[in-house]
Design an enzyme around this catalytic site. Structure first.
Site, PDB file in Angstrom:
ATOM      1  N   LYS A 118     -13.537  28.342  53.766  1.00 33.88           N
ATOM      2  CA  LYS A 118     -13.477  27.716  52.439  1.00 33.88           C
ATOM      3  C   LYS A 118     -13.506  26.203  52.583  1.00 33.88           C
ATOM      4  CE  LYS A 118     -11.040  31.637  50.514  1.00 33.88           C
ATOM      5  NZ  LYS A 118      -9.756  32.288  50.286  1.00 33.88           N
ATOM      6  N   ASP A 176      -8.977  31.215  41.629  1.00 33.08           N
ATOM      7  CA  ASP A 176      -9.126  32.580  42.149  1.00 33.08           C
ATOM      8  C   ASP A 176      -9.078  33.618  41.024  1.00 33.08           C
ATOM      9  OD1 ASP A 176      -9.678  33.067  44.784  1.00 33.08           O
ATOM     10  OD2 ASP A 176      -7.604  32.927  45.482  1.00 33.08           O
ATOM     11  N   GLN A 232      -3.437  31.565  49.504  1.00 41.85           N
ATOM     12  CA  GLN A 232      -4.071  32.557  50.377  1.00 41.85           C
ATOM     13  C   GLN A 232      -3.131  33.749  50.572  1.00 41.85           C
ATOM     14  OE1 GLN A 232      -7.313  32.132  51.648  1.00 41.85           O
ATOM     15  NE2 GLN A 232      -7.065  34.246  52.279  1.00 41.85           N
TER      16      GLN A 232
END
Ligand code: NAD
Length: 280
Positions: A52, A119, A96
């Site tokens: 990322k 997200d 994460q």
């Protein structure tokens, strides 16, 4: 024989567009920035975060990593998220997963401001997706939708079967397909007659986490097959949830693993950061 849905190529195109949008924002004095939080040591997560970070940097997006030790308390994590929520220079926040067991990840996701939730895991965004409002959508299903659109695969009136009901793939995938007027069925570990259900589908989306789970026999002739699964085999090779060789012979379109849905997920994350920087 199927036509391959090339996620690698399409993701390049998406990333080039992202870069153009980032440059435009910079001309206006806005520097899109993503903050990524990782708690504890997890080698797979570290690889994802690195990926990322590289993609953000290539697109000109600022990237800041917060690597918190395993013993970080839930309150410490929440405090950091709250601080980032208030930071006007940060447009997107990503936590994460997985996080250590002593942390309630749902509380952490709920703390991320919906406007910075790139997200799409916050319940506000999930709710908005369900009622058809503009929102951040989980990057993997959103990437699948972009692929279907790119290859002009019409969903209206089609029967779609999603195998897997996770909050990050299966459930948002259902909503995305429904929003394009497909007739959607979700299968999961307790589904009876799964083969029969999948065999009727015009579109099959596999998000299970079991190598070669979907066999050629299960697929209807001419179906579109999307393989979300990423499984590492004993020999180190990656494989999806679909038996690619068998499915390739029956499907009209198919995504490979690697090079299908995976690259699209990161590309859509970048798009979401730009969207956040523009203001949702
Ligand atoms: P998950 O473990 O949260 O969910 C798996 C789902 O599969 C569950 O809903 C479960 O009910 C279903 N399932 C399990 N066994 C089944 C069975 N025998 N029959 C029918 N359904 C069954 O997984 P997830 O996070 O949704 O991920 C699924 C797969 O997709 C994994 O391989 C993961 O690595 C991959 N993934 C890929 C990307 C990407 O960018 N390509 C992103 C996220 C996840």
């Amino acid at each position: 024989m199927a036509q391959i849905l090339d996620g690698k190529e399409l993701s390049k195109k998406v990333k080039e567009n992202v870069k153009i949008e980032v440059d435009k924002l910079k001309e206006k004095g806005i520097n899109p920035k993503l903050a990524v939080i990782m708690v504890g040591n997890n080698s797979a997560s570290a690889v994802y975060v690195k990926n990322k970070s590289n993609s953000c940097r290539n697109a000109g997006i600022d990237f800041e990593e917060f690597l918190l030790p395993e013993e970080t308390t839930e309150d410490e994590l929440i405090n950091l998220i709250e601080k980032l929520n208030k930071d006007n220079l940060v447009h997107g926040i990503l936590l994460q997963s997985p996080v250590p067991k002593h942390i309630n990840i749902d509380r952490a996701f709920a703390t991320i401001s919906p406007e910075k939730d790139v997200d799409g895991f916050n319940a506000i965004n999930v709710g908005n997706l369900t009622i058809g409002r503009d929102c951040f959508v989980s990057c993997t299903p959103w990437g699948v939708m972009r692929m279907l659109e790119e290859y002009n695969i019409d969903l209206e009136g089609k029967t779609a079967v999603v195998i897997g009901r996770s909050n990050i793939v299966g459930k948002p995938m259902l909503q995305c397909l429904l929003s394009k007027n497909a007739t959607v069925t979700i299968c999961h570990s307790k589904t009876k007659n799964l083969e029969e259900v999948v065999n009727k589908a015009d579109i099959v989306i596999a998000a299970i986490g079991k190598p070669n789970f979907v066999t050629g026999k299960m697929i209807k002739e001419g179906a579109v097959v999307i393989d979300v699964g990423i499984n590492r085999l004993e020999d180190g090779k990656l494989c999806g949830d679909v038996n690619y060789k068998e499915a390739f012979e029956k499907a009209s379109y198919i995504t490979p693993v690697p090079g299908g849905v995976g690259p699209m997920t990161v590309a859509m994350l970048l798009e979401n950061v730009v969207k956040a920087a523009k203001g949702l």
